[in-house]
Design a protein around this motif. Structure first.
Motif, short mmCIF file in Angstrom:
data_model
loop_
_atom_site.label_atom_id
_atom_site.label_comp_id
_atom_site.label_asym_id
_atom_site.label_seq_id
_atom_site.Cartn_x
_atom_site.Cartn_y
_atom_site.Cartn_z
N GLN A 22 12.72 -14.90 6.12
CA GLN A 22 13.10 -13.71 5.25
C GLN A 22 12.77 -14.04 3.68
N LEU A 23 12.99 -15.28 3.32
CA LEU A 23 12.64 -15.68 2.07
C LEU A 23 11.00 -15.35 1.64
N LEU A 24 10.24 -15.68 2.79
CA LEU A 24 8.85 -15.62 2.40
C LEU A 24 8.56 -13.99 2.41
N GLU A 25 9.16 -13.36 3.31
CA GLU A 25 8.95 -11.79 3.39
C GLU A 25 9.41 -11.40 1.87
N TYR A 26 10.47 -11.65 1.45
CA TYR A 26 10.78 -11.15 -0.12
C TYR A 26 9.89 -11.63 -1.05
N PHE A 27 9.49 -12.76 -1.11
CA PHE A 27 8.37 -13.13 -1.82
C PHE A 27 7.40 -12.40 -1.92
N GLY A 28 6.85 -12.18 -0.75
CA GLY A 28 5.68 -11.27 -0.35
C GLY A 28 5.82 -10.10 -1.08
N VAL A 29 7.16 -9.42 -0.78
CA VAL A 29 7.34 -8.03 -1.47
C VAL A 29 7.17 -7.89 -2.82
N ILE A 30 7.80 -8.84 -3.62
CA ILE A 30 7.69 -9.02 -5.04
C ILE A 30 6.27 -8.94 -5.42
N THR A 31 5.65 -10.15 -4.89
CA THR A 31 4.14 -10.19 -5.40
C THR A 31 3.40 -8.86 -4.80
N GLY A 32 3.77 -8.44 -4.08
CA GLY A 32 2.89 -7.23 -3.27
C GLY A 32 3.05 -6.33 -4.46
N PHE A 33 4.17 -5.78 -4.97
CA PHE A 33 4.44 -4.86 -6.02
C PHE A 33 3.51 -5.45 -7.26
N LEU A 34 3.54 -6.55 -7.65
CA LEU A 34 2.92 -6.86 -8.82
C LEU A 34 1.53 -6.70 -8.57
N TYR A 35 1.01 -6.95 -7.25
CA TYR A 35 -0.46 -6.73 -6.84
C TYR A 35 -0.96 -5.44 -7.31
N LEU A 36 -0.09 -4.40 -6.56
CA LEU A 36 -0.62 -2.99 -6.74
C LEU A 36 -0.29 -2.56 -8.13
N LEU A 37 0.53 -2.86 -8.75
CA LEU A 37 0.53 -2.49 -10.24
C LEU A 37 -0.72 -3.17 -11.24
N LEU A 38 -1.12 -4.24 -10.87
CA LEU A 38 -2.57 -4.78 -11.29
C LEU A 38 -3.55 -4.18 -10.88
N GLU A 39 -3.55 -3.78 -9.50
CA GLU A 39 -4.86 -2.86 -9.04
C GLU A 39 -4.92 -1.52 -9.62
N ILE A 40 -3.68 -0.83 -9.68
CA ILE A 40 -3.81 0.58 -10.57
C ILE A 40 -4.37 0.14 -11.87
N ARG A 41 -3.91 -0.79 -12.88
CA ARG A 41 -4.61 -0.93 -14.04
C ARG A 41 -6.09 -1.71 -13.96
N GLN A 42 -6.64 -1.96 -12.88
CA GLN A 42 -7.79 -2.56 -12.53
C GLN A 42 -7.87 -3.81 -13.40
N HIS A 43 -6.80 -4.61 -13.44
CA HIS A 43 -6.74 -6.13 -13.89
C HIS A 43 -7.25 -7.06 -12.85
N LYS A 44 -8.02 -7.82 -13.26
CA LYS A 44 -8.88 -8.75 -12.29
C LYS A 44 -7.63 -9.74 -11.92
N ALA A 45 -6.42 -10.06 -12.52
CA ALA A 45 -5.42 -11.13 -12.18
C ALA A 45 -5.09 -10.58 -10.70
N LEU A 74 10.90 -5.26 10.43
CA LEU A 74 10.73 -5.68 8.76
C LEU A 74 10.88 -4.66 7.65
N TYR A 75 12.13 -4.77 7.59
CA TYR A 75 12.48 -3.74 6.54
C TYR A 75 12.29 -3.77 5.26
N PRO A 76 12.32 -4.89 4.55
CA PRO A 76 11.78 -5.09 3.28
C PRO A 76 10.30 -4.79 3.21
N THR A 77 9.49 -5.17 3.84
CA THR A 77 8.11 -5.01 4.02
C THR A 77 7.79 -3.55 4.30
#
Length: 197
Positions: free
Chosen positions: A3-26, A166-169
Protein backbone atom coordinates in the motif's frame (compact mmCIF):
# COMPACT_ATOMS: atom_id res chain seq x y z
CA UNK A 1 4.45 -2.30 2.13
CA UNK A 2 2.35 -2.80 -1.02
CA UNK A 3 0.00 0.00 0.00
CA UNK A 4 2.92 2.38 0.71
CA UNK A 5 4.29 1.67 -2.76
CA UNK A 6 0.88 2.36 -4.26
CA UNK A 7 0.56 5.72 -2.46
CA UNK A 8 4.10 6.69 -3.53
CA UNK A 9 3.16 5.79 -7.12
CA UNK A 10 0.01 7.92 -6.89
CA UNK A 11 1.96 10.98 -5.69
CA UNK A 12 4.69 10.67 -8.32
CA UNK A 13 2.02 9.88 -10.91
CA UNK A 14 0.32 13.23 -10.28
CA UNK A 15 3.65 15.01 -10.51
CA UNK A 16 4.41 13.21 -13.78
CA UNK A 17 1.14 14.29 -15.37
CA UNK A 18 1.53 17.92 -14.32
CA UNK A 19 5.02 17.97 -15.84
CA UNK A 20 3.68 16.28 -19.00
CA UNK A 21 1.01 18.94 -19.45
CA UNK A 22 3.71 21.62 -19.16
CA UNK A 23 5.93 19.56 -21.49
CA UNK A 24 8.83 19.64 -19.01
CA UNK A 25 11.43 16.97 -19.72
CA UNK A 26 11.77 16.16 -15.99
CA UNK A 27 8.52 14.25 -16.49
CA UNK A 28 10.58 11.39 -17.92
CA UNK A 29 12.62 11.08 -14.69
CA UNK A 30 9.51 11.17 -12.51
CA UNK A 31 7.80 8.74 -14.91
CA UNK A 32 10.75 6.36 -14.56
CA UNK A 33 10.30 6.28 -10.76
CA UNK A 34 6.51 5.97 -10.95
CA UNK A 35 6.69 3.12 -13.44
CA UNK A 36 9.28 1.23 -11.41
CA UNK A 37 7.02 1.39 -8.35
CA UNK A 38 3.97 0.24 -10.32
CA UNK A 39 5.83 -2.80 -11.64
CA UNK A 40 5.62 -4.15 -8.09
CA UNK A 41 2.12 -2.81 -7.32
CA UNK A 42 0.65 -4.56 -10.37
CA UNK A 43 2.64 -7.74 -9.78
CA UNK A 44 1.14 -8.09 -6.30
CA UNK A 45 -2.34 -7.34 -7.72
CA UNK A 46 -1.97 -9.92 -10.55
CA UNK A 47 -2.45 -7.28 -13.25
CA UNK A 48 0.37 -8.73 -15.30
CA UNK A 49 0.05 -6.85 -18.58
CA UNK A 50 0.02 -3.53 -16.74
CA UNK A 51 3.07 -4.76 -14.84
CA UNK A 52 4.76 -5.46 -18.18
CA UNK A 53 3.58 -2.10 -19.47
CA UNK A 54 5.34 -0.39 -16.59
CA UNK A 55 8.56 -2.24 -17.41
CA UNK A 56 8.15 -0.80 -20.90
CA UNK A 57 7.51 2.66 -19.36
CA UNK A 58 10.78 2.41 -17.43
CA UNK A 59 12.65 1.77 -20.69
CA UNK A 60 10.77 4.35 -22.79
CA UNK A 61 11.34 6.98 -20.07
CA UNK A 62 15.03 6.78 -20.92
CA UNK A 63 14.24 6.96 -24.65
CA UNK A 64 11.83 9.87 -24.17
CA UNK A 65 14.27 11.83 -22.01
CA UNK A 66 17.02 11.43 -24.63
CA UNK A 67 14.68 12.30 -27.51
CA UNK A 68 13.31 15.39 -25.78
CA UNK A 69 16.79 16.51 -24.71
CA UNK A 70 18.06 16.30 -28.32
CA UNK A 71 14.91 17.96 -29.67
CA UNK A 72 15.25 20.70 -27.06
CA UNK A 73 18.69 21.63 -28.43
CA UNK A 74 17.28 22.06 -31.92
CA UNK A 75 14.17 23.89 -30.77
CA UNK A 76 16.05 26.30 -28.49
CA UNK A 77 17.77 27.78 -31.54
CA UNK A 78 14.44 29.18 -32.67
CA UNK A 79 13.20 32.42 -31.13
CA UNK A 80 10.14 31.34 -29.19
CA UNK A 81 9.01 31.87 -25.58
CA UNK A 82 10.40 29.37 -23.04
CA UNK A 83 6.96 28.03 -22.12
CA UNK A 84 6.06 27.18 -25.73
CA UNK A 85 4.81 23.64 -26.26
CA UNK A 86 5.84 21.90 -29.47
CA UNK A 87 3.74 19.15 -31.00
CA UNK A 88 2.96 17.29 -34.21
CA UNK A 89 -0.27 15.93 -35.63
CA UNK A 90 -0.87 12.33 -36.55
CA UNK A 91 -1.41 11.49 -40.22
CA UNK A 92 -3.91 8.96 -41.58
CA UNK A 93 -1.15 6.59 -42.64
CA UNK A 94 0.47 6.75 -39.22
CA UNK A 95 -2.94 6.25 -37.58
CA UNK A 96 -3.45 3.10 -39.66
CA UNK A 97 -0.07 1.82 -38.51
CA UNK A 98 -0.85 2.66 -34.88
CA UNK A 99 -4.25 0.94 -35.04
CA UNK A 100 -2.62 -2.16 -36.52
CA UNK A 101 0.05 -2.16 -33.83
CA UNK A 102 -2.58 -1.87 -31.09
CA UNK A 103 -4.58 -4.78 -32.52
CA UNK A 104 -1.50 -6.98 -32.86
CA UNK A 105 -0.24 -6.21 -29.34
CA UNK A 106 -3.72 -6.67 -27.90
CA UNK A 107 -4.18 -10.08 -29.54
CA UNK A 108 -0.80 -11.29 -28.32
CA UNK A 109 -1.28 -10.02 -24.77
CA UNK A 110 -4.81 -11.36 -24.48
CA UNK A 111 -3.67 -14.79 -25.65
CA UNK A 112 -0.82 -14.85 -23.11
CA UNK A 113 -2.89 -13.51 -20.22
CA UNK A 114 -5.86 -15.77 -20.90
CA UNK A 115 -3.89 -18.96 -21.42
CA UNK A 116 -0.77 -18.64 -19.27
CA UNK A 117 -1.59 -16.48 -16.24
CA UNK A 118 -4.15 -16.27 -13.46
CA UNK A 119 -5.15 -12.74 -14.52
CA UNK A 120 -8.79 -12.12 -13.56
CA UNK A 121 -9.16 -9.35 -16.18
CA UNK A 122 -7.20 -10.44 -19.28
CA UNK A 123 -9.32 -8.56 -21.82
CA UNK A 124 -9.19 -5.19 -20.07
CA UNK A 125 -5.57 -5.63 -19.04
CA UNK A 126 -4.54 -6.41 -22.63
CA UNK A 127 -6.53 -3.45 -23.97
CA UNK A 128 -5.09 -0.79 -21.64
CA UNK A 129 -1.59 -2.16 -22.07
CA UNK A 130 -1.65 -2.28 -25.87
CA UNK A 131 -3.03 1.26 -26.18
CA UNK A 132 -0.67 2.51 -23.45
CA UNK A 133 2.39 1.16 -25.25
CA UNK A 134 1.49 3.03 -28.41
CA UNK A 135 0.35 6.22 -26.64
CA UNK A 136 3.66 6.50 -24.79
CA UNK A 137 5.57 6.14 -28.06
CA UNK A 138 3.36 8.91 -29.48
CA UNK A 139 4.21 11.12 -26.48
CA UNK A 140 7.94 10.58 -27.03
CA UNK A 141 7.35 11.81 -30.61
CA UNK A 142 5.28 14.78 -29.34
CA UNK A 143 2.17 13.68 -31.25
CA UNK A 144 -0.68 15.68 -29.71
CA UNK A 145 -3.32 13.01 -30.31
CA UNK A 146 -1.64 10.79 -27.71
CA UNK A 147 -3.83 12.64 -25.18
CA UNK A 148 -6.98 11.19 -26.78
CA UNK A 149 -5.59 7.68 -26.45
CA UNK A 150 -4.83 8.36 -22.77
CA UNK A 151 -8.36 9.58 -22.05
CA UNK A 152 -9.68 6.21 -23.23
CA UNK A 153 -7.01 4.15 -21.43
CA UNK A 154 -7.39 6.04 -18.16
CA UNK A 155 -11.15 5.65 -17.89
CA UNK A 156 -11.02 1.95 -18.78
CA UNK A 157 -8.25 1.57 -16.17
CA UNK A 158 -10.46 3.18 -13.51
CA UNK A 159 -12.91 0.31 -13.87
CA UNK A 160 -10.17 -2.34 -13.84
CA UNK A 161 -8.54 -0.94 -10.71
CA UNK A 162 -11.94 -0.74 -9.03
CA UNK A 163 -12.41 -4.45 -9.73
CA UNK A 164 -9.03 -5.22 -8.15
CA UNK A 165 -9.58 -2.99 -5.10
CA UNK A 166 -6.78 -0.56 -5.98
CA UNK A 167 -8.73 2.48 -4.82
CA UNK A 168 -5.89 5.03 -4.53
CA UNK A 169 -4.75 4.05 -8.03
CA UNK A 170 -8.35 4.21 -9.26
CA UNK A 171 -8.54 7.80 -7.95
CA UNK A 172 -5.22 8.58 -9.67
CA UNK A 173 -6.57 7.34 -12.99
CA UNK A 174 -9.79 9.35 -12.67
CA UNK A 175 -7.55 12.40 -12.31
CA UNK A 176 -5.36 11.16 -15.17
CA UNK A 177 -8.42 10.97 -17.41
CA UNK A 178 -9.54 14.50 -16.55
CA UNK A 179 -6.02 15.90 -16.82
CA UNK A 180 -5.51 14.17 -20.17
CA UNK A 181 -8.38 16.29 -21.49
CA UNK A 182 -6.76 19.37 -19.93
CA UNK A 183 -3.41 18.35 -21.42
CA UNK A 184 -4.83 18.13 -24.93
CA UNK A 185 -6.35 21.59 -24.74
CA UNK A 186 -3.24 23.06 -23.10
CA UNK A 187 -0.97 21.73 -25.85
CA UNK A 188 -3.44 22.95 -28.47
CA UNK A 189 -3.74 26.42 -26.94
CA UNK A 190 -0.11 27.08 -26.03
CA UNK A 191 1.54 24.91 -28.62
CA UNK A 192 3.12 25.21 -32.01
CA UNK A 193 2.55 22.49 -34.60
CA UNK A 194 6.13 21.82 -35.71
CA UNK A 195 5.32 19.64 -38.72
CA UNK A 196 3.11 16.92 -40.10
CA UNK A 197 4.50 13.43 -39.51
Amino acid sequence: MEQLLEYFGVITGFLYLLLEIRQHKAMWIVGFMTSLVYVFVFFFSKIYADMGLNIYYVAISIYGFRKWTCAGKNISEEKVPDDTIFYRHITWSLFAGIASAILAIYALLYYILHNFTDSPIPMGDAFTTSVGIVATWMLARRIIEHWIFWVIVNFVSVYLYYLRGLYPTMFLYICYGILAIVGYYTWKKKGINTKQI
